[in-house]
Design an enzyme around this catalytic site. Sequence first.
Site, PDB file in Angstrom:
ATOM      1  N   ALA A  16       3.312  -3.974  -0.817  1.00 50.54           N
ATOM      2  CA  ALA A  16       4.462  -4.808  -0.470  1.00 50.54           C
ATOM      3  C   ALA A  16       5.232  -5.372  -1.654  1.00 50.54           C
ATOM      4  O   ALA A  16       6.073  -6.245  -1.471  1.00 50.54           O
ATOM      5  CB  ALA A  16       3.995  -5.973   0.417  1.00 50.54           C
ATOM      6  N   GLY A  58      12.516 -23.194   2.289  1.00 48.16           N
ATOM      7  CA  GLY A  58      11.558 -24.026   2.992  1.00 48.16           C
ATOM      8  C   GLY A  58      10.901 -23.393   4.194  1.00 48.16           C
ATOM      9  O   GLY A  58      10.039 -24.002   4.825  1.00 48.16           O
ATOM     10  N   ASN A  95       1.334  -0.445   5.167  1.00 50.12           N
ATOM     11  CA  ASN A  95       2.540   0.151   4.593  1.00 50.12           C
ATOM     12  C   ASN A  95       2.257   0.992   3.347  1.00 50.12           C
ATOM     13  O   ASN A  95       3.039   1.877   3.015  1.00 50.12           O
ATOM     14  CB  ASN A  95       3.524  -0.969   4.246  1.00 50.12           C
ATOM     15  CG  ASN A  95       4.728  -0.472   3.467  1.00 50.12           C
ATOM     16  OD1 ASN A  95       5.579   0.227   3.996  1.00 50.12           O
ATOM     17  ND2 ASN A  95       4.780  -0.825   2.179  1.00 50.12           N
ATOM     18  N   SER A 149       5.722   8.391   9.373  1.00 48.74           N
ATOM     19  CA  SER A 149       6.927   9.150   9.037  1.00 48.74           C
ATOM     20  C   SER A 149       7.076  10.301  10.018  1.00 48.74           C
ATOM     21  O   SER A 149       6.077  10.848  10.513  1.00 48.74           O
ATOM     22  CB  SER A 149       6.817   9.705   7.613  1.00 48.74           C
ATOM     23  OG  SER A 149       7.834  10.643   7.356  1.00 48.74           O
ATOM     24  N   TYR A 164       1.776  14.785   1.945  1.00 51.40           N
ATOM     25  CA  TYR A 164       2.348  13.637   2.645  1.00 51.40           C
ATOM     26  C   TYR A 164       2.368  13.878   4.156  1.00 51.40           C
ATOM     27  O   TYR A 164       1.947  13.026   4.946  1.00 51.40           O
ATOM     28  CB  TYR A 164       3.759  13.382   2.123  1.00 51.40           C
ATOM     29  CG  TYR A 164       4.400  12.118   2.650  1.00 51.40           C
ATOM     30  CD1 TYR A 164       4.062  10.880   2.120  1.00 51.40           C
ATOM     31  CD2 TYR A 164       5.356  12.166   3.663  1.00 51.40           C
ATOM     32  CE1 TYR A 164       4.654   9.716   2.593  1.00 51.40           C
ATOM     33  CE2 TYR A 164       5.954  11.012   4.138  1.00 51.40           C
ATOM     34  CZ  TYR A 164       5.601   9.791   3.590  1.00 51.40           C
ATOM     35  OH  TYR A 164       6.190   8.649   4.065  1.00 51.40           O
ATOM     36  N   LYS A 168       0.257  11.813   7.014  1.00 55.31           N
ATOM     37  CA  LYS A 168       0.929  10.997   8.024  1.00 55.31           C
ATOM     38  C   LYS A 168       0.604  11.469   9.443  1.00 55.31           C
ATOM     39  O   LYS A 168       0.506  10.650  10.370  1.00 55.31           O
ATOM     40  CB  LYS A 168       2.444  11.007   7.789  1.00 55.31           C
ATOM     41  CG  LYS A 168       2.875  10.242   6.537  1.00 55.31           C
ATOM     42  CD  LYS A 168       2.489   8.773   6.604  1.00 55.31           C
ATOM     43  CE  LYS A 168       3.095   7.983   5.450  1.00 55.31           C
ATOM     44  NZ  LYS A 168       2.762   6.540   5.507  1.00 55.31           N
ATOM     45  N   ILE A 197      14.990   5.997   4.171  1.00 59.58           N
ATOM     46  CA  ILE A 197      15.416   4.743   3.567  1.00 59.58           C
ATOM     47  C   ILE A 197      15.474   4.918   2.055  1.00 59.58           C
ATOM     48  O   ILE A 197      14.618   5.579   1.451  1.00 59.58           O
ATOM     49  CB  ILE A 197      14.445   3.601   3.930  1.00 59.58           C
ATOM     50  CG1 ILE A 197      14.327   3.480   5.458  1.00 59.58           C
ATOM     51  CG2 ILE A 197      14.891   2.287   3.317  1.00 59.58           C
ATOM     52  CD1 ILE A 197      15.608   3.124   6.174  1.00 59.58           C
TER      53      ILE A 197
END
Length: 240
Positions: A16, A58, A95, A149, A164, A168, A197
Amino acid sequence: MEEDRFVGRVAVVTGANRGIGREVVRQLAAGGASVVLGSRDRARGEQAADELRSGLAGRGEIVALGLDVTDPVNLRAVAAAVGERFGRLDVLVNNAAILYDTWQRTENADLDTVRQALETNLLGAWQTTQALLPLLRSGRHPRVVNVSSEAGSLTGMGGETPAYGVSKAALNALTRKLADDLTGSGILVNAVCPGWIATDMGGPGGGPVTDGAASVLWAVDLPDRGPTGGFFRHGRPLPW
């Protein structure tokens, strides 16, 4: 985003410190959640957390932890830290992912590269979920979101990006297995494709990270009677 959308929730997001994971952390915290920003590189995670905290006004809370999904000892330490600080977990976003291997095809793939991808993209999500499952069982409306994906969809799969794509596809299978095991527990488990993305992995030309994060947060925010064991993009089912 509604400022109180995620108030009271405790979340862990792996991988992240950048990209979609970082944006998911930002939006969760902006919605009032307490979020653990997990990063294999603790220093980069701390830097990302510091940058994100400056925009919270905050709302919410961001805690950076060194989190290596391939290291069971580290995962036990993370689970202990989350348990000590919060006592439960409401959201796990798996992720972390590596190796979008555009340079090879299945017939000539380097199998060491494939093993590395499976170690993080499949087994990393698997053992992270196992480590945090006791805290999820104590959570409020607990959700597990596996960031997958369409490259893992068997329906349209070709020979490109073999490490990959296979990892996935396996993550999608894990999603189904976990969802079935956890039926009746209140823990919903779904796989989500954020789409193309523009991140370090996705490369230029893709959509903004806010779009990718929106797919993930849709699965985070499912109602208790929502789907489990599914594969979605932007809230719509994808073919397996």
